[in-house]
Design an enzyme around this catalytic site. Structure first.
Site, PDB file in Angstrom:
ATOM      1  N   ASP A  36      -2.668   1.083  -5.028  1.00  0.00           N
ATOM      2  CA  ASP A  36      -3.253   2.104  -5.684  1.00  0.00           C
ATOM      3  C   ASP A  36      -4.203   1.726  -6.831  1.00  0.00           C
ATOM      4  OD1 ASP A  36      -1.542   3.890  -4.050  1.00  0.00           O
ATOM      5  OD2 ASP A  36      -0.097   3.791  -5.524  1.00  0.00           O
ATOM      6  N   GLU A 140       3.356   9.825  -4.328  1.00  0.00           N
ATOM      7  CA  GLU A 140       4.078   9.702  -5.294  1.00  0.00           C
ATOM      8  C   GLU A 140       4.303  11.007  -6.216  1.00  0.00           C
ATOM      9  OE1 GLU A 140       2.888   5.013  -5.999  1.00  0.00           O
ATOM     10  OE2 GLU A 140       1.781   6.667  -7.424  1.00  0.00           O
TER      11      GLU A 140
END
Length: 174
Positions: A36, A140
């Site tokens: 990420d 997430e």
């Protein structure tokens, strides 16, 4: 089939617009060494030359080895300036200070590192007129795997709509 080149350009334009709208001089992001933060760093660098990653190890042995090495490798490959700030002493001081007035739960202690990281990024960002880029993905967020006012805080997040799989696919295409 997705057109990742077109999506990348839209993300780069989004970042450029956010920097212009804020009259900012650049961008900071927490470089954890993961997929990420790698994609966010690459996209931010494409949009804004004055992009810098901050590696913020905090107590965990892995933060000082594998994660740091991975973060540095991506930064070098894409020409992203990087600083390393060890937050271990700040975390220990926070635990010591707060333990004088409260019994800290493991959840509270576990959330200190992400909150210290964000505090550090925002302090540097404010001092250098930079925006803080988030590095959390949609998977997430939907799972609730983030720390409120920690890694869940940012000025812009160019990958907030991508699932973990899409982050990987987009990284491969970038």
């Amino acid at each position: 089939m997705r057109n990742y080149a077109e999506e990348t350009e839209k993300r780069v334009q989004f970042i450029r617009q956010a920097v212009a709208d804020a009259h900012a001089d650049g961008i900071l992001f927490g470089n954890s060494g993961g997929k990420d933060s790698a994609l966010v760093g690459i996209l931010c660098k494409m949009a804004c030359e004055n992009t810098e990653g901050i590696i913020l190890p905090c107590s965990s042995k892995r933060n000082f080895t594998i994660d740091k090495d991975d973060g540095m490798e991506v930064a070098e490959q894409f020409g992203i300036k990087t600083r390393v700030i060890d937050l271990t002493a700040q975390k220990e001081l926070a635990i010591e200070t707060m333990s004088q007035v409260a019994t800290l739960s493991q959840a509270a202690i576990g959330n200190l590192a992400p909150r210290l990281r964000m505090l550090t990024l925002y302090a540097i960002g404010a001092s250098e007129n930079r925006l803080v880029a988030g590095t959390g993905n949609a998977s997430e967020y939907h799972m609730g795997y983030f720390t409120k006012w920690g890694d869940g805080a940012y000025d812009l997040n160019p990958i907030a709509d991508l699932t973990a799989t899409e982050v990987f696919e987009s990284s491969c295409a970038t």
